[in-house]
Each structure stands twice: as structure tokens, then as C-alpha cells.
Design a protein around this motif. Structure first.
Motif, mmCIF file in Angstrom:
data_model
loop_
_atom_site.group_PDB
_atom_site.id
_atom_site.type_symbol
_atom_site.label_atom_id
_atom_site.label_comp_id
_atom_site.label_asym_id
_atom_site.label_seq_id
_atom_site.Cartn_x
_atom_site.Cartn_y
_atom_site.Cartn_z
ATOM 1 N N LEU A 67 1.490 -1.073 -0.371
ATOM 2 C CA LEU A 67 -0.180 -0.093 -0.010
ATOM 3 C C LEU A 67 0.707 1.328 -0.317
ATOM 4 C CD1 LEU A 67 -2.739 -0.784 2.931
ATOM 5 C CD2 LEU A 67 -3.394 0.149 -0.116
ATOM 6 N N LEU A 68 0.640 2.119 -0.928
ATOM 7 C CA LEU A 68 0.841 3.005 -0.760
ATOM 8 C C LEU A 68 0.588 4.184 0.447
ATOM 9 C CD1 LEU A 68 1.776 4.828 -4.396
ATOM 10 C CD2 LEU A 68 3.919 4.134 -2.699
ATOM 11 N N LEU A 69 0.914 5.107 1.249
ATOM 12 C CA LEU A 69 0.045 4.937 2.539
ATOM 13 C C LEU A 69 0.768 6.924 2.356
ATOM 14 C CD1 LEU A 69 -0.159 2.962 4.878
ATOM 15 C CD2 LEU A 69 -1.935 3.819 3.725
ATOM 16 N N LYS A 70 -0.053 8.355 1.818
ATOM 17 C CA LYS A 70 0.203 9.338 2.349
ATOM 18 C C LYS A 70 -0.935 10.090 3.304
ATOM 19 C CE LYS A 70 2.333 13.184 -0.093
ATOM 20 N NZ LYS A 70 2.921 14.164 -1.235
ATOM 21 N N GLU A 99 -2.096 5.653 -9.630
ATOM 22 C CA GLU A 99 -3.092 6.522 -10.376
ATOM 23 C C GLU A 99 -2.652 8.089 -9.230
ATOM 24 O OE1 GLU A 99 -5.553 5.095 -12.359
ATOM 25 O OE2 GLU A 99 -4.244 4.193 -12.522
ATOM 26 N N GLN A 100 -2.855 8.460 -7.609
ATOM 27 C CA GLN A 100 -2.802 9.477 -7.649
ATOM 28 C C GLN A 100 -1.029 9.729 -7.670
ATOM 29 O OE1 GLN A 100 -5.354 9.028 -3.417
ATOM 30 N NE2 GLN A 100 -5.006 6.382 -4.379
ATOM 31 N N ASP A 101 -1.749 11.064 -7.064
ATOM 32 C CA ASP A 101 -0.058 11.772 -6.771
ATOM 33 C C ASP A 101 1.072 11.882 -5.663
ATOM 34 O OD1 ASP A 101 1.762 13.298 -7.564
ATOM 35 O OD2 ASP A 101 0.827 15.258 -7.881
ATOM 36 N N PHE A 102 1.471 11.116 -5.681
ATOM 37 C CA PHE A 102 1.660 10.466 -4.084
ATOM 38 C C PHE A 102 3.382 10.965 -3.904
ATOM 39 C CE2 PHE A 102 -1.447 7.435 -3.903
ATOM 40 C CZ PHE A 102 -1.924 6.963 -2.856
ATOM 41 N N GLY A 103 3.712 11.627 -5.239
ATOM 42 C CA GLY A 103 5.150 12.305 -5.056
ATOM 43 C C GLY A 103 6.085 10.895 -5.916
ATOM 44 N N VAL A 104 6.298 9.700 -5.175
ATOM 45 C CA VAL A 104 6.759 8.706 -6.264
ATOM 46 C C VAL A 104 5.810 8.273 -7.227
ATOM 47 C CG1 VAL A 104 7.147 8.410 -3.554
ATOM 48 C CG2 VAL A 104 5.210 7.106 -4.559
ATOM 49 N N HIS A 105 7.379 7.544 -8.385
ATOM 50 C CA HIS A 105 6.855 7.067 -9.645
ATOM 51 C C HIS A 105 7.616 5.915 -9.949
ATOM 52 C CE1 HIS A 105 5.523 11.005 -9.947
ATOM 53 N NE2 HIS A 105 6.560 11.908 -9.862
ATOM 54 N N GLY A 121 -2.829 -10.869 8.710
ATOM 55 C CA GLY A 121 -1.606 -11.725 7.594
ATOM 56 C C GLY A 121 -0.713 -10.104 7.296
ATOM 57 N N ILE A 122 0.431 -10.586 7.590
ATOM 58 C CA ILE A 122 1.310 -10.054 6.888
ATOM 59 C C ILE A 122 1.411 -8.582 5.664
ATOM 60 C CG2 ILE A 122 3.068 -10.694 4.934
ATOM 61 C CD1 ILE A 122 4.948 -9.415 6.248
ATOM 62 N N GLU A 123 1.522 -7.223 5.980
ATOM 63 C CA GLU A 123 1.318 -6.455 4.421
ATOM 64 C C GLU A 123 1.919 -5.590 5.244
ATOM 65 O OE1 GLU A 123 -3.593 -5.626 5.572
ATOM 66 O OE2 GLU A 123 -2.421 -4.458 7.389
ATOM 67 N N ALA A 124 2.042 -4.766 3.639
ATOM 68 C CA ALA A 124 3.179 -4.078 3.287
ATOM 69 C C ALA A 124 3.239 -3.114 3.319
ATOM 70 C CB ALA A 124 4.474 -5.049 2.301
ATOM 71 N N ALA A 125 3.521 -2.123 3.593
ATOM 72 C CA ALA A 125 3.579 0.244 2.917
ATOM 73 C C ALA A 125 4.472 0.440 2.368
ATOM 74 C CB ALA A 125 2.173 0.016 4.160
ATOM 75 N N VAL A 126 4.148 1.426 1.972
ATOM 76 C CA VAL A 126 5.587 2.408 1.538
ATOM 77 C C VAL A 126 4.212 3.800 2.318
ATOM 78 C CG1 VAL A 126 6.116 3.845 -0.062
ATOM 79 C CG2 VAL A 126 5.900 1.563 -0.499
ATOM 80 N N LEU A 127 5.387 4.567 3.660
ATOM 81 C CA LEU A 127 5.134 5.250 4.188
ATOM 82 C C LEU A 127 5.869 6.462 3.566
ATOM 83 C CD1 LEU A 127 5.209 3.678 8.200
ATOM 84 C CD2 LEU A 127 3.516 3.754 6.484
ATOM 85 N N VAL A 128 4.694 7.059 2.697
ATOM 86 C CA VAL A 128 5.722 8.316 1.190
ATOM 87 C C VAL A 128 5.726 9.453 2.469
ATOM 88 C CG1 VAL A 128 4.762 10.057 -0.359
ATOM 89 C CG2 VAL A 128 4.148 7.138 -0.280
ATOM 90 N N ASP A 129 5.410 9.673 3.083
ATOM 91 C CA ASP A 129 4.606 11.218 4.359
ATOM 92 C C ASP A 129 6.159 10.919 5.028
ATOM 93 O OD1 ASP A 129 2.680 11.775 3.989
ATOM 94 O OD2 ASP A 129 1.841 11.070 5.285
ATOM 95 N N GLU A 130 6.973 9.510 4.868
ATOM 96 C CA GLU A 130 8.412 9.367 5.519
ATOM 97 C C GLU A 130 9.799 9.317 5.189
ATOM 98 O OE1 GLU A 130 8.448 6.660 8.857
ATOM 99 O OE2 GLU A 130 5.825 7.123 9.308
ATOM 100 N N LEU A 131 9.115 9.781 3.658
ATOM 101 C CA LEU A 131 10.208 9.564 2.064
ATOM 102 C C LEU A 131 11.556 11.082 2.633
ATOM 103 C CD1 LEU A 131 8.188 7.963 -0.269
ATOM 104 C CD2 LEU A 131 10.471 7.077 1.109
#
Length: 131
Positions: A67-70, A99-105, A121-131
């Protein structure tokens, strides 16, 4: 000539038994395995990481769904190809443009965060606010 087919491209293939002994091809399959083997230790270690198995793409085990999270945006699922392991942090290369503008490409290398949910179970995410 050497051709490597990834298992995912063969999911609709039909096997026609011909009476050929598969042991006749052991030398060739060994050479193919060596060709497909990655040059870097990080990819080998990530392939061995069993905790990632539930989020791997079934026919492409180097790819995981995350999941991309912002803050202030709807979460979005994306695919990443596992590419690096540093100081117990897992990194993946973003395979698709969000699809959305998360600032990552697509092609960005992003750190993954993990949590273990008792129900899902296990889930993975990218925490965009912490990049």
C-alpha cells in the motif's frame, strides 16, 4: 541460444507429454538456473525471506504488493520488485505508476514497512510521508 520463460508467462500453456526423459535436460536446466540467478546477495536473501511469502505475486516471487500511504490521500495498492536489503530494511522498485499523485513514480526505489495483522496476515506499505 538460451531462452528463459518465467512461470507466469506459462500459466495457460498445455504440456504435451512426448516420452522425453527430463533427466536428459539436467545440464541445460542447471545452466539456465545459473543464468537466472541474481548477481547480488540482497536478492538471494530476499528470495529466502519466508515472512514475505504471503505478499509475493504467486508466479513472480520477486514482486510484492504494498500500500502507498500518505496523509490526506486514499491508500493505493502498487507492485514493487524487491531489490535491496540494508540494515534490516527492505527496498523495492516501484513497478507501476500510481493513479494518485503521491510524489513517487515508477522505477523509484522505496523502503517498505511491515505489520502483521492477526486477521489478514502480513501487510506491506510505503509510508510516503516519511520519505
Amino acid at each position: 541460444m538460451l531462452v528463459t520463460f518465467r512461470l507466469g508467462s506459462l500459466e495457460n500453456a498445455i504440456w504435451c507429454p512426448t516420452g522425453i526423459d527430463p533427466h536428459d535436460f539436467e545440464k541445460l536446466t542447471f545452466e539456465m538456473d545459473k543464468t537466472y540467478e541474481p548477481d547480488d546477495n540482497a536478492t538471494l536473501k530476499l528470495r529466502e525471506a519466508e515472512f514475505l511469502d504471503p505478499i509475493r505475486r504467486p508466479l513472480y516471487p520477486d514482486d510484492v504488493r504494498a500500500l502507498l500511504l500518505k496523509e490526506g490521500m486514499s491508500a493505493e495498492f502498487v507492485w514493487l520488485r524487491l531489490c535491496d536489503l540494508k540494515d534490516d530494511s527492505v527496498f523495492g522498485k516501484l513497478l507501476n505508476e500510481p493513479e494518485q499523485d503521491f510524489g513517487v513514480h515508477a522505477d523509484d526505489v522505496l523502503p517498505l514497512a511491515f505489520r502483521d495483522d492477526n486477521e489478514r496476515g502480513i501487510e506491506a506499505a510505503v509510508l510516503v510521508d516519511e520519505l
